[in-house]
Design a protein around this motif. Structure first.
Motif, PDB file in Angstrom:
ATOM      1  N   VAL A 307       0.839  -1.205   0.000  1.00  0.00           N
ATOM      2  CA  VAL A 307       0.000   0.000   0.000  1.00  0.00           C
ATOM      3  C   VAL A 307       0.870   1.250   0.000  1.00  0.00           C
ATOM      4  O   VAL A 307       0.607   2.208  -0.754  1.00  0.00           O
ATOM      5  CB  VAL A 307      -0.948  -0.004   1.209  1.00  0.00           C
ATOM      6  CG1 VAL A 307      -1.682   1.331   1.330  1.00  0.00           C
ATOM      7  CG2 VAL A 307      -1.950  -1.155   1.084  1.00  0.00           C
ATOM      8  N   LEU A 311       0.816   4.159  -2.873  1.00  0.00           N
ATOM      9  CA  LEU A 311       0.516   5.560  -2.572  1.00  0.00           C
ATOM     10  C   LEU A 311       1.640   6.463  -3.058  1.00  0.00           C
ATOM     11  O   LEU A 311       1.392   7.541  -3.616  1.00  0.00           O
ATOM     12  CB  LEU A 311       0.304   5.732  -1.067  1.00  0.00           C
ATOM     13  CG  LEU A 311      -0.967   5.092  -0.481  1.00  0.00           C
ATOM     14  CD1 LEU A 311      -0.958   5.171   1.038  1.00  0.00           C
ATOM     15  CD2 LEU A 311      -2.227   5.772  -1.037  1.00  0.00           C
ATOM     16  N   ARG A 316      -4.541   6.464  -5.005  1.00  0.00           N
ATOM     17  CA  ARG A 316      -5.227   7.231  -3.970  1.00  0.00           C
ATOM     18  C   ARG A 316      -5.924   6.323  -2.969  1.00  0.00           C
ATOM     19  O   ARG A 316      -6.342   5.212  -3.284  1.00  0.00           O
ATOM     20  CB  ARG A 316      -6.263   8.168  -4.612  1.00  0.00           C
ATOM     21  CG  ARG A 316      -5.644   9.246  -5.493  1.00  0.00           C
ATOM     22  CD  ARG A 316      -6.709  10.175  -6.039  1.00  0.00           C
ATOM     23  NE  ARG A 316      -6.143  11.252  -6.842  1.00  0.00           N
ATOM     24  CZ  ARG A 316      -6.858  12.197  -7.425  1.00  0.00           C
ATOM     25  NH1 ARG A 316      -8.187  12.186  -7.298  1.00  0.00           N
ATOM     26  NH2 ARG A 316      -6.265  13.139  -8.131  1.00  0.00           N
ATOM     27  N   ARG A 317      -6.048   6.843  -1.747  1.00  0.00           N
ATOM     28  CA  ARG A 317      -6.819   6.150  -0.711  1.00  0.00           C
ATOM     29  C   ARG A 317      -8.306   6.253  -1.026  1.00  0.00           C
ATOM     30  O   ARG A 317      -8.709   7.161  -1.752  1.00  0.00           O
ATOM     31  CB  ARG A 317      -6.532   6.786   0.664  1.00  0.00           C
ATOM     32  CG  ARG A 317      -5.090   6.656   1.117  1.00  0.00           C
ATOM     33  CD  ARG A 317      -4.942   7.253   2.507  1.00  0.00           C
ATOM     34  NE  ARG A 317      -3.556   7.284   2.937  1.00  0.00           N
ATOM     35  CZ  ARG A 317      -2.940   6.262   3.529  1.00  0.00           C
ATOM     36  NH1 ARG A 317      -3.610   5.156   3.772  1.00  0.00           N
ATOM     37  NH2 ARG A 317      -1.677   6.361   3.893  1.00  0.00           N
ATOM     38  N   PRO A 318      -9.141   5.361  -0.453  1.00  0.00           N
ATOM     39  CA  PRO A 318      -8.778   4.210   0.388  1.00  0.00           C
ATOM     40  C   PRO A 318      -8.168   3.105  -0.461  1.00  0.00           C
ATOM     41  O   PRO A 318      -8.574   2.881  -1.602  1.00  0.00           O
ATOM     42  CB  PRO A 318     -10.124   3.780   0.988  1.00  0.00           C
ATOM     43  CG  PRO A 318     -11.132   4.214  -0.020  1.00  0.00           C
ATOM     44  CD  PRO A 318     -10.601   5.471  -0.630  1.00  0.00           C
ATOM     45  N   LEU A 319      -7.185   2.420   0.127  1.00  0.00           N
ATOM     46  CA  LEU A 319      -6.415   1.452  -0.636  1.00  0.00           C
ATOM     47  C   LEU A 319      -5.998   0.297   0.260  1.00  0.00           C
ATOM     48  O   LEU A 319      -5.722   0.477   1.445  1.00  0.00           O
ATOM     49  CB  LEU A 319      -5.162   2.139  -1.205  1.00  0.00           C
ATOM     50  CG  LEU A 319      -4.451   1.473  -2.379  1.00  0.00           C
ATOM     51  CD1 LEU A 319      -5.369   1.339  -3.580  1.00  0.00           C
ATOM     52  CD2 LEU A 319      -3.207   2.276  -2.752  1.00  0.00           C
ATOM     53  N   SER A 320      -6.001  -0.885  -0.300  1.00  0.00           N
ATOM     54  CA  SER A 320      -5.511  -2.083   0.388  1.00  0.00           C
ATOM     55  C   SER A 320      -4.621  -2.840  -0.582  1.00  0.00           C
ATOM     56  O   SER A 320      -4.654  -2.593  -1.796  1.00  0.00           O
ATOM     57  CB  SER A 320      -6.677  -2.973   0.835  1.00  0.00           C
ATOM     58  OG  SER A 320      -7.358  -3.493  -0.306  1.00  0.00           O
TER      59      SER A 320
END
Length: 429
Positions: A307, A311, A316-320
């Protein structure tokens, strides 16, 4: 504290059960009861591994006389350990009654306690899972996590229609290393507060059973060796990559755990140039600096590292990590590059493992391992660029259930002789 449950340490390996000599140093003297007990155990194990079998087959396979086999089988039936499984009618001769073990004679609990999820399985003595629970780990404290595990186990037992007293043994898989002296888990940075003494005694008391504690990577290795891709290998390594990094090593069917139970804690290695104080702080807080890097090897290759890399590359977030791999499959450039960097870092880990252990098989498991379709071929290339040693790389066949099934397999090895002893013990008086 209640004495209903207790915790013990284990290296996580299913240990073969062997019959004690009938007499000798440190053994009980020979007597008819012990001889009968050994005969009954011998037949029960034969039925478990090779049944259903007839009396004649059991006599031939064990070398016991037919009258002895008949008497022992009658005892096993009366104790609820064996049962008739049908009849076999040969072309010539008498119809033979077939016998098998009764899997409902006892049950075990397997627990997988992770940062993201809690998994519980109830299995009978044949290893068949009769009920399970799989839920997010939403505990905000260590006590809350322990209580959630107990609640999930009770729900699974209720679903199976079993009282808590039906559980002969429980094995819990957790990050870190069990410290018997402190009665707590060490080196479990991914579960804040998990090192506090008393947590597993809390689980044992809540369940009213004996709870054996084992490292999750070790149990995953046991599960994969017993039921999955590691079966039959001489030296097998299970590489667990997810919220953490660990490995389990099985040599000729025996789990290798080291002098203090910490063998395989590869993720704890600090990278060159990282100050000790900084590394310690980072291991506690779970933070890392730089593109996909951290102060420890675990922070460099874990899901959080994927992650961080993504980034830094502009995603971009949200990210897993799972989303990064999904978008890499769709060809998104930043995700593809994040996966490439993860492959490069994991390739180094594999080269170290190959040089130290020379395994014939390495199984990739954990959350990252679920993306083996993207990783295995590039990982082979990354390994071959770094090392002349070429272990076979395989995806986990058990997937997210590797730790849980390893816990079940380990619990069964302890439970089978316990159930036998309890059910065949002479009645006092």
């Amino acid at each position: 504290m209640s004495t209903a449950g207790r915790t013990t340490a284990t290296d996580g390996a299913p240990q073969p059960v062997t019959l004690a000599p009938l007499s000798g140093p440190g053994q009980q003297p020979w007597n008819r009861q012990r001889l009968r007990s050994n005969n009954e155990w011998l037949l029960l194990e034969r039925l478990r591994c090779h049944g259903p079998l007839s009396r004649a087959q059991l006599a031939r396979d064990t070398g016991l006389s037919k009258p002895t086999v008949s008497t022992a089988l009658a005892t096993l039936e009366l104790a609820g350990l064996a049962r008739e499984a049908g009849r076999f009618a040969p072309e010539r001769g008498r119809t033979a009654v077939l016998y098998e073990t009764d899997p409902a004679a006892g049950h075990v609990l397997g627990l997988d306690i992770g940062r993201a999820r809690l998994r519980v399985a109830v299995a009978d003595l044949s290893g068949c899972v009769v009920a399970r629970r799989d839920l997010p780990n939403r505990g905000r404290s260590a006590n809350a996590v322990a209580d959630a595990v107990v609640a999930a186990a009770r729900e699974a037992l209720a679903e199976a229609g079993l009282p808590g007293t039906a559980v002969a043994h429980t094995v819990a898989g957790t990050p870190g290393v069990w410290d018997e002296r402190r009665r707590s888990v060490r080196l479990a940075a991914s579960l804040p507060g998990w090192g506090r003494p008393g947590l597993f005694d809390r689980i044992a008391d809540g369940l009213g059973t004996t709870v054996t504690v084992a490292n999750d990577a070790n149990l995953a290795a046991v599960g994969e060796y017993t039921y999955g891709a590691g079966a039959g290998s001489r030296l097998f390594v299970y590489l667990l990559v997810g919220t953490g990094l660990g490995l389990g090593v099985v040599k000729d069917g025996e789990l290798l755990t080291g002098a203090h139970g910490a063998a395989g804690e590869l993720g704890l290695l600090r990278l060159p140039g990282c100050a000790s104080a900084t590394a310690t702080a980072t291991a506690t807080t779970g933070t890392g600096a730089g593109t996909g890097t951290g102060t420890t090897l675990e922070e460099t290759v874990s899901a959080d590292a994927v992650v961080r890399t993504a980034l830094d590359l502009g995603m971009r977030r949200p990210l897993s990590a799972e989303k990064v791999f999904t978008r890499a499959r769709l060809g998104e450039p930043a995700a593809v590059e994040a996966v490439r960097q993860e492959v490069d870092r994991l390739g180094y880990v594999l080269a170290v493992v190959a040089a130290l252990l020379d395994p014939d098989v390495v199984v990739l498991g954990g959350g990252i391992g679920r993306s083996a379709d993207l990783l295995l071929r590039p990982l082979e290339q990354a390994l071959y660029e770094r090392s002349p040693l070429r272990p076979r790389l395989e995806p986990s066949r058990l997937g997210q259930d590797a730790v849980l099934l390893g816990a079940v397999a380990t619990a069964l090895e302890a439970a089978r002789p316990e159930v036998f002893e309890r059910r065949t013990a002479p009645v006092p008086g």
